[in-house]
Design a protein around this motif. Structure first.
Motif, mmCIF file in Angstrom:
data_model
loop_
_atom_site.group_PDB
_atom_site.id
_atom_site.type_symbol
_atom_site.label_atom_id
_atom_site.label_comp_id
_atom_site.label_asym_id
_atom_site.label_seq_id
_atom_site.Cartn_x
_atom_site.Cartn_y
_atom_site.Cartn_z
ATOM 1 N N SER A 114 0.829 -1.212 0.000
ATOM 2 C CA SER A 114 0.000 0.000 0.000
ATOM 3 C C SER A 114 0.862 1.260 0.000
ATOM 4 C CB SER A 114 -0.927 0.006 1.219
ATOM 5 O OG SER A 114 -1.849 -1.061 1.162
ATOM 6 N N ARG A 115 1.961 1.250 0.777
ATOM 7 C CA ARG A 115 2.842 2.425 0.812
ATOM 8 C C ARG A 115 3.440 2.701 -0.559
ATOM 9 N NH1 ARG A 115 4.219 0.505 5.949
ATOM 10 N NH2 ARG A 115 5.980 -0.706 5.173
ATOM 11 N N LEU A 116 3.893 1.649 -1.224
ATOM 12 C CA LEU A 116 4.487 1.851 -2.541
ATOM 13 C C LEU A 116 3.436 2.306 -3.553
ATOM 14 C CD1 LEU A 116 7.042 -1.086 -2.765
ATOM 15 C CD2 LEU A 116 7.479 1.332 -2.398
ATOM 16 N N GLY A 117 2.217 1.818 -3.401
ATOM 17 C CA GLY A 117 1.137 2.291 -4.261
ATOM 18 C C GLY A 117 0.854 3.764 -4.033
ATOM 19 N N LEU A 118 0.879 4.199 -2.761
ATOM 20 C CA LEU A 118 0.653 5.606 -2.444
ATOM 21 C C LEU A 118 1.777 6.473 -3.006
ATOM 22 C CD1 LEU A 118 -0.855 7.877 -1.002
ATOM 23 C CD2 LEU A 118 0.380 7.259 1.107
ATOM 24 N N LEU A 119 3.015 6.018 -2.895
ATOM 25 C CA LEU A 119 4.135 6.780 -3.447
ATOM 26 C C LEU A 119 3.977 6.939 -4.957
ATOM 27 C CD1 LEU A 119 6.862 8.179 -3.236
ATOM 28 C CD2 LEU A 119 7.970 5.925 -3.318
ATOM 29 N N ALA A 120 3.565 5.884 -5.632
ATOM 30 C CA ALA A 120 3.344 5.968 -7.082
ATOM 31 C C ALA A 120 2.257 6.996 -7.404
ATOM 32 C CB ALA A 120 2.969 4.595 -7.633
ATOM 33 N N GLN A 121 1.195 7.032 -6.598
ATOM 34 C CA GLN A 121 0.119 8.007 -6.810
ATOM 35 C C GLN A 121 0.629 9.433 -6.628
ATOM 36 O OE1 GLN A 121 -3.290 7.196 -4.332
ATOM 37 N NE2 GLN A 121 -3.310 5.013 -4.862
ATOM 38 N N ILE A 122 1.424 9.657 -5.586
ATOM 39 C CA ILE A 122 1.950 10.998 -5.312
ATOM 40 C C ILE A 122 2.863 11.452 -6.443
ATOM 41 C CG2 ILE A 122 3.503 12.276 -3.773
ATOM 42 C CD1 ILE A 122 2.286 10.651 -1.456
ATOM 43 N N LYS A 123 3.678 10.558 -6.957
ATOM 44 C CA LYS A 123 4.550 10.913 -8.078
ATOM 45 C C LYS A 123 3.724 11.285 -9.306
ATOM 46 C CE LYS A 123 7.991 7.961 -8.679
ATOM 47 N NZ LYS A 123 8.714 6.657 -8.655
ATOM 48 N N ARG A 124 2.691 10.502 -9.593
ATOM 49 C CA ARG A 124 1.837 10.817 -10.750
ATOM 50 C C ARG A 124 1.130 12.156 -10.556
ATOM 51 N NH1 ARG A 124 0.632 5.201 -10.524
ATOM 52 N NH2 ARG A 124 -1.287 5.626 -9.347
ATOM 53 N N ARG A 125 0.651 12.393 -9.344
ATOM 54 C CA ARG A 125 -0.070 13.630 -9.054
ATOM 55 C C ARG A 125 0.813 14.861 -9.248
ATOM 56 N NH1 ARG A 125 -2.193 12.560 -3.798
ATOM 57 N NH2 ARG A 125 -0.484 13.679 -2.777
ATOM 58 N N ASN A 126 2.101 14.699 -8.977
ATOM 59 C CA ASN A 126 3.045 15.808 -9.111
ATOM 60 C C ASN A 126 3.773 15.803 -10.453
ATOM 61 O OD1 ASN A 126 3.439 17.347 -6.313
ATOM 62 N ND2 ASN A 126 3.042 15.191 -5.857
ATOM 63 N N GLY A 127 3.415 14.868 -11.323
ATOM 64 C CA GLY A 127 4.095 14.771 -12.611
ATOM 65 C C GLY A 127 5.572 14.473 -12.461
ATOM 66 N N ALA A 128 5.929 13.681 -11.436
ATOM 67 C CA ALA A 128 7.332 13.410 -11.120
ATOM 68 C C ALA A 128 7.685 11.957 -11.404
ATOM 69 C CB ALA A 128 7.606 13.722 -9.646
ATOM 70 N N SER A 129 8.905 11.738 -11.820
ATOM 71 C CA SER A 129 9.397 10.369 -12.005
ATOM 72 C C SER A 129 10.336 9.962 -10.873
ATOM 73 C CB SER A 129 10.121 10.244 -13.345
ATOM 74 O OG SER A 129 11.187 11.177 -13.429
ATOM 75 N N TYR A 130 10.524 10.869 -9.895
ATOM 76 C CA TYR A 130 11.412 10.614 -8.768
ATOM 77 C C TYR A 130 10.649 10.756 -7.461
ATOM 78 C CZ TYR A 130 15.028 10.981 -12.240
ATOM 79 O OH TYR A 130 15.794 10.762 -13.342
ATOM 80 N N PRO A 131 11.095 10.025 -6.441
ATOM 81 C CA PRO A 131 12.267 9.150 -6.430
ATOM 82 C C PRO A 131 12.002 7.823 -7.132
ATOM 83 C CG PRO A 131 11.131 8.975 -4.346
ATOM 84 C CD PRO A 131 10.415 10.042 -5.127
ATOM 85 N N LYS A 132 13.035 7.312 -7.785
ATOM 86 C CA LYS A 132 12.944 5.949 -8.269
ATOM 87 C C LYS A 132 12.972 5.010 -7.066
ATOM 88 C CE LYS A 132 14.882 6.602 -12.873
ATOM 89 N NZ LYS A 132 13.628 6.242 -13.548
ATOM 90 N N VAL A 133 12.426 3.827 -7.245
ATOM 91 C CA VAL A 133 12.323 2.869 -6.143
ATOM 92 C C VAL A 133 13.076 1.599 -6.509
ATOM 93 C CG1 VAL A 133 10.771 1.435 -4.762
ATOM 94 C CG2 VAL A 133 10.094 3.770 -5.405
ATOM 95 N N ARG A 134 13.996 1.215 -5.640
ATOM 96 C CA ARG A 134 14.696 -0.055 -5.799
ATOM 97 C C ARG A 134 14.312 -0.954 -4.636
ATOM 98 N NH1 ARG A 134 21.100 -0.024 -5.666
ATOM 99 N NH2 ARG A 134 20.971 -1.104 -3.677
#
Length: 370
Positions: A181-201
């Protein structure tokens, strides 16, 4: 498809996906030049003006007790939090010397530091290179995710072992579904801000997977991450140090420096106990330590194939050698005993550790040495 670059790490992707990872960096040309310097300067014996990478240990404490981790099984780890004035001092030199990358963590969970957000903001305000950190992600909340986007944090490395209840046991009190769920939320926040960072490893230890669970892990985290690394388990038990290959070359002395929470400087990310101190930034600059006598001696011994003259290299399982601890009955016995101490005789984790000496391990298909 997985392929290997380092002897004990599998990159769970294709060569094409790795190229995509490189070409989508903030500065692709700079990243590719960095990787060339990272790999070839050590081979050529060339010492750069300043290390390519600096690890800054903001915190050496961890709230988890993973049964295979040095934080759990060793008693010689120095624990503490870096004070902000020392962090500012280190960052002042980093800003002036401009290494390619810095990482705001080393042995501990950096998000435990009460001033971590302030440190991250300060780091980006004075330094425009690559910033990353390692985390178990339990404290990664929405507020911090927004900060990562605003500060253009280049990437975060999340440690995650196993699927479902296996993850819950290894990384207790972590909960697998909450991580997803946390990683899903981070992906949503990046999309909302038009950002590709931070990348996730995602970093994982291969011991805690059956082949089917590994496939499930990749299916779940593939869409939520940019890179997945699955490594062999290193030995952190004092009672078991794998046989070393004296001819194996270690590039670290030409690549990086690590600054401990107390200002002590070390050459290797596996020098958990500080067996080879090189100086302290409270007294000496990183530049002078990088070009100092201790660094010169270390590079000379490694370059001459004599790294095992060093206690650090003899007593540490650092991953330079191609080893397979799961083929050692001694190692597996120590790990089983640690799991039992922490989780009891009925722990489901024991099913991953049922390899016995003189038998073929049913999970890896390899013979286990008695």
């Amino acid at each position: 498809m997985a392929f290997k670059i380092d002897p004990n790490i599998s990159y769970a992707g294709t060569l094409r996906s790795e190229m995509h990872y490189a070409l989508t960096q903030r500065r692709p040309a700079g990243y590719l030049m960095h990787r060339l310097r990272w790999r070839w300067l050590p081979r050529l014996g060339r010492v750069s003006r300043f290390p390519e990478h600096v690890d800054i240990e903001t915190c050496s404490v961890c709230q988890l007790a993973c049964p295979m981790c040095f934080q759990t099984v060793r008693k010689d780890i120095s624990h503490g939090f870096m004070d902000f004035p020392l962090f500012e001092r280190v960052m002042a030199e980093v800003a002036g010397r401009r290494p390619y990358s810095i990482r705001l963590s080393w042995r501990g969970e950096c998000l435990l530091h009460p001033e971590f957000a302030r440190m991250l903001h300060h780091a980006r305000s004075v330094y425009d290179g690559s910033i990353s950190f390692l985390t178990n992600s339990l404290l990664l909340d929405e507020r911090l995710m927004e900060l990562l986007v605003r500060t253009r944090t280049d990437y975060i490395v999340i440690s995650a072992d196993g699927v479902g209840s296996t993850y819950d046991s290894v990384r207790r009190p972590g909960v697998f579904d909450e991580l997803v769920s946390r990683l899903g939320l981070l992906a949503q926040i990046k999309r909302r801000n038009g950002a590709s960072y931070p990348k996730v490893r995602i970093n994982a230890v291969g011991t805690w997977f059956t082949p089917e669970e590994r496939a499930e892990f990749l299916r779940i985290f593939g869409p939520l991450s940019d890179r997945i690394l699955i490594g062999e388990m290193l030995s952190n038990f004092a009672e078991h140090v794998p046989a070393h290959d004296a001819s194996a070359f270690c590039a670290s002395p030409w690549q990086r420096l690590l600054v401990g929470w107390d200002g002590s400087v070390h050459p290797c990310c596996c020098d958990y106990a500080g067996l080879y101190p090189m100086g302290n930034v409270r007294e000496t600059s990183l530049y002078d330590i990088w070009h100092g006598k201790r660094a010169h001696v270390l590079r000379k011994l490694v370059g001459e194939g004599r790294r095992l003259d060093l206690r650090l290299c003899r007593e540490t399982d650092c991953g330079v050698d191609e080893n397979d601890n799961e083929c050692s009955e001694v190692f597996m016995g120590l790990l089983r005993a640690q799991v039992v101490r922490q989780h009891g005789l009925n722990s489901p984790l024991l099913r991953y550790l049922d390899c016995r000496g003189g038998e073929v391990c049913p999970r890896t298909g390899k013979m286990v040495a008695a």
